[in-house]
Write an enzyme that holds these catalytic residues in place. Sequence first.
Site, PDB file in Angstrom:
ATOM      1  N   GLU A   1      -0.309  -9.564  -0.027  1.00 27.87           N
ATOM      2  CA  GLU A   1      -1.820  -9.657   0.222  1.00 27.87           C
ATOM      3  C   GLU A   1      -2.695  -9.811  -1.498  1.00 27.87           C
ATOM      4  O   GLU A   1      -3.594 -10.464  -1.012  1.00 27.87           O
ATOM      5  CB  GLU A   1      -2.507  -8.413   1.123  1.00 27.87           C
ATOM      6  CG  GLU A   1      -2.184  -8.631   2.349  1.00 27.87           C
ATOM      7  CD  GLU A   1      -1.591  -6.983   2.488  1.00 27.87           C
ATOM      8  OE1 GLU A   1      -1.627  -6.119   2.339  1.00 27.87           O
ATOM      9  OE2 GLU A   1      -2.505  -7.381   4.187  1.00 27.87           O
TER      10      GLU A   1
ATOM     11  N   GLU B   1       4.640  -4.680   7.824  1.00 28.22           N
ATOM     12  CA  GLU B   1       3.586  -4.074   8.070  1.00 28.22           C
ATOM     13  C   GLU B   1       3.927  -3.402   9.493  1.00 28.22           C
ATOM     14  O   GLU B   1       4.233  -2.312   9.777  1.00 28.22           O
ATOM     15  CB  GLU B   1       2.337  -4.317   7.999  1.00 28.22           C
ATOM     16  CG  GLU B   1       1.795  -4.383   7.053  1.00 28.22           C
ATOM     17  CD  GLU B   1       1.959  -5.000   5.818  1.00 28.22           C
ATOM     18  OE1 GLU B   1       2.607  -6.019   6.284  1.00 28.22           O
ATOM     19  OE2 GLU B   1       1.154  -5.013   4.576  1.00 28.22           O
TER      20      GLU B   1
ATOM     21  N   ALA C   1       0.925  -1.002   0.042  1.00 28.74           N
ATOM     22  CA  ALA C   1      -0.612  -0.253  -0.255  1.00 28.74           C
ATOM     23  C   ALA C   1       1.138   0.825  -0.074  1.00 28.74           C
ATOM     24  O   ALA C   1       1.655   1.011   0.303  1.00 28.74           O
ATOM     25  CB  ALA C   1      -1.079  -0.249   1.244  1.00 28.74           C
TER      26      ALA C   1
ATOM     27  N   GLY D   1       0.649  -4.893   0.761  1.00 26.79           N
ATOM     28  CA  GLY D   1      -0.007  -5.181   0.032  1.00 26.79           C
ATOM     29  C   GLY D   1       0.027  -5.911  -1.105  1.00 26.79           C
ATOM     30  O   GLY D   1      -0.699  -6.681  -1.872  1.00 26.79           O
TER      31      GLY D   1
HETATM   32  N1  CAA Z   1       4.480   3.292  -0.400  1.00 29.70           N
HETATM   33  C1  CAA Z   1       4.869   4.428  -1.240  1.00 29.70           C
HETATM   34  N2  CAA Z   1       5.882   4.015  -2.341  1.00 29.70           N
HETATM   35  C2  CAA Z   1       7.329   3.071  -2.541  1.00 29.70           C
HETATM   36  C3  CAA Z   1       6.261   2.188  -1.676  1.00 29.70           C
HETATM   37  C4  CAA Z   1       5.301   2.153  -0.953  1.00 29.70           C
HETATM   38  N3  CAA Z   1       5.596   0.890  -0.595  1.00 29.70           N
HETATM   39  N4  CAA Z   1       7.681   1.145  -1.357  1.00 29.70           N
HETATM   40  C5  CAA Z   1       8.764   1.805  -2.706  1.00 29.70           C
HETATM   41  N5  CAA Z   1       7.790   3.002  -2.968  1.00 29.70           N
HETATM   42  C6  CAA Z   1       8.362   4.254  -3.829  1.00 29.70           C
HETATM   43  C7  CAA Z   1      10.480   4.809  -2.999  1.00 29.70           C
HETATM   44  O1  CAA Z   1       9.811   6.207  -1.908  1.00 29.70           O
HETATM   45  C8  CAA Z   1      10.604   5.590  -4.164  1.00 29.70           C
HETATM   46  O2  CAA Z   1      10.205   6.908  -4.336  1.00 29.70           O
HETATM   47  P1  CAA Z   1      11.064   7.703  -5.028  1.00 29.70           P
HETATM   48  O3  CAA Z   1      12.087   7.042  -6.163  1.00 29.70           O
HETATM   49  O4  CAA Z   1      10.075   8.664  -5.333  1.00 29.70           O
HETATM   50  O5  CAA Z   1      11.871   7.889  -3.331  1.00 29.70           O
HETATM   51  C9  CAA Z   1      10.303   4.425  -5.396  1.00 29.70           C
HETATM   52  O6  CAA Z   1       9.605   3.209  -5.054  1.00 29.70           O
HETATM   53  C10 CAA Z   1      11.436   2.925  -5.616  1.00 29.70           C
HETATM   54  O7  CAA Z   1      11.784   2.573  -4.211  1.00 29.70           O
HETATM   55  P2  CAA Z   1      13.539   2.387  -3.077  1.00 29.70           P
HETATM   56  O8  CAA Z   1      13.647   3.924  -4.199  1.00 29.70           O
HETATM   57  O9  CAA Z   1      12.171   2.707  -2.224  1.00 29.70           O
HETATM   58  O10 CAA Z   1      13.390   1.587  -4.070  1.00 29.70           O
HETATM   59  P3  CAA Z   1      14.578   0.283  -3.779  1.00 29.70           P
HETATM   60  O11 CAA Z   1      15.382  -1.202  -4.463  1.00 29.70           O
HETATM   61  O12 CAA Z   1      15.912   0.969  -2.589  1.00 29.70           O
HETATM   62  O13 CAA Z   1      14.046  -0.256  -2.308  1.00 29.70           O
HETATM   63  C11 CAA Z   1      12.071  -1.910  -1.612  1.00 29.70           C
HETATM   64  C12 CAA Z   1      12.602  -1.241  -2.564  1.00 29.70           C
HETATM   65  C13 CAA Z   1      12.428  -2.973  -0.670  1.00 29.70           C
HETATM   66  C14 CAA Z   1      10.998  -2.751  -2.389  1.00 29.70           C
HETATM   67  C15 CAA Z   1      11.793  -0.836  -0.305  1.00 29.70           C
HETATM   68  O14 CAA Z   1      10.848   0.716  -1.896  1.00 29.70           O
HETATM   69  C16 CAA Z   1      10.346  -0.061   0.006  1.00 29.70           C
HETATM   70  O15 CAA Z   1      10.961  -0.637   1.354  1.00 29.70           O
HETATM   71  N6  CAA Z   1       9.363  -0.421  -0.129  1.00 29.70           N
HETATM   72  C17 CAA Z   1       8.183   0.154   1.269  1.00 29.70           C
HETATM   73  C18 CAA Z   1       8.172  -1.812   1.254  1.00 29.70           C
HETATM   74  C19 CAA Z   1       6.509  -1.438   2.683  1.00 29.70           C
HETATM   75  O16 CAA Z   1       7.058  -1.614   3.564  1.00 29.70           O
HETATM   76  N7  CAA Z   1       5.277  -2.219   1.681  1.00 29.70           N
HETATM   77  C20 CAA Z   1       4.442  -2.379   3.008  1.00 29.70           C
HETATM   78  C21 CAA Z   1       3.880  -1.095   2.944  1.00 29.70           C
HETATM   79  S1  CAA Z   1       2.529  -0.947   4.116  1.00 29.70           S
HETATM   80  C22 CAA Z   1       0.858  -2.283   3.395  1.00 29.70           C
HETATM   81  O17 CAA Z   1       0.535  -2.643   2.497  1.00 29.70           O
HETATM   82  C23 CAA Z   1       0.383  -2.142   4.402  1.00 29.70           C
HETATM   83  C24 CAA Z   1      -1.395  -2.675   4.013  1.00 29.70           C
HETATM   84  O18 CAA Z   1      -1.413  -4.231   4.289  1.00 29.70           O
HETATM   85  C25 CAA Z   1      -2.196  -3.073   3.463  1.00 29.70           C
END
Ligand code: CAA
Length: 260
Positions: free
Chosen positions: A114, A134, A66, A111
């Site tokens: 999921e 999460e 998400a 998400g």
């Molecule tokens: N939400 C918003 N933006 C996201 C995102 C997310 N879940 N995941 C990645 N992005 C964005 C980053 O902010 C980045 O944007 P910018 O270039 O503008 O800075 C872009 O995508 C590229 O990401 P990274 O630079 O972080 O890429 P990376 O290769 O270094 O890392 C990754 C990849 C490990 C997937 C890392 O992006 C990450 O940890 N993302 C978040 C993963 C996460 O925590 N997901 C769970 C969200 S909570 C949820 O999903 C709740 C639910 O159940 C409903």
Amino acid sequence: MAYENVLLEREDRVAILTINRPKALNALNNDTLLEIKSAVLEVKEDSGIDVLIITGAGDKAFVAGADISFMQNLSAMEGRAFGALGQDAFRQIEALEKPVIAAVNGFALGGGCELAMCCDFRIAATTAKFGQPEVGLGITPGFGGTQRLPRLVGTGMAKQMLYTADAIDAKEALRIGLVNSVVEPEELLDFVKKIAKRILSKGQVAVRLSKVAANEGMQTDIDRGMTIEADVFGLCFATTDQKEGMTAFVEKRKPQFTGK
Ligand code: CAA
């Protein structure tokens, strides 16, 4: 219908829904979830489509979760509504009376994991990574992760993934039964399309009723499950596909199913 955050393409009787926000690693915000709902409704209502494949745009992510920027400042009620929207969209996919296959081409986190789990089954690229990160953000999974992960991989492994937030690679996902196969990234879509073709060559009423019986049976006790199975089994004998399938077997030829 034109979408901004997803692509819906049709190839023969297969629809391919691509989550298309590669700059944010296909993260799911409100608009994307609404578009997923509309696209799945289109697939449901299109009698020319028999199988849905869901994948992510680009070569890095299926869906990285998400959208964290979107969620950052939500109130409790807004968070509840966002969770309910995601749950609703994913339940719609799960309940779609057509097979849905996830082609997981990279990060499937939060998400994203999921979304993959509400599909009927998952095929992963070697580069895929699965996890529910999460708790590392101070929240619980909100789009069905606490419910579908234990059902798919068992409570012990699910709880380890939920409590530690550790991601697993495709090989480990295969080992614990979260995915059915792991293939090279460049082969992923073709591999999944081949499975779709195998499904398309069968009687589609029977395929759909198998999904209904399996899904409903998972929610109930074995006796009720057997009744559901007896009902759909019986229903098949009212179809042209059953007549054709069995006649073709007896006549030692390939069946020509019509989905009726
Ligand atoms: N939400 C918003 N933006 C996201 C995102 C997310 N879940 N995941 C990645 N992005 C964005 C980053 O902010 C980045 O944007 P910018 O270039 O503008 O800075 C872009 O995508 C590229 O990401 P990274 O630079 O972080 O890429 P990376 O290769 O270094 O890392 C990754 C990849 C490990 C997937 C890392 O992006 C990450 O940890 N993302 C978040 C993963 C996460 O925590 N997901 C769970 C969200 S909570 C949820 O999903 C709740 C639910 O159940 C409903």
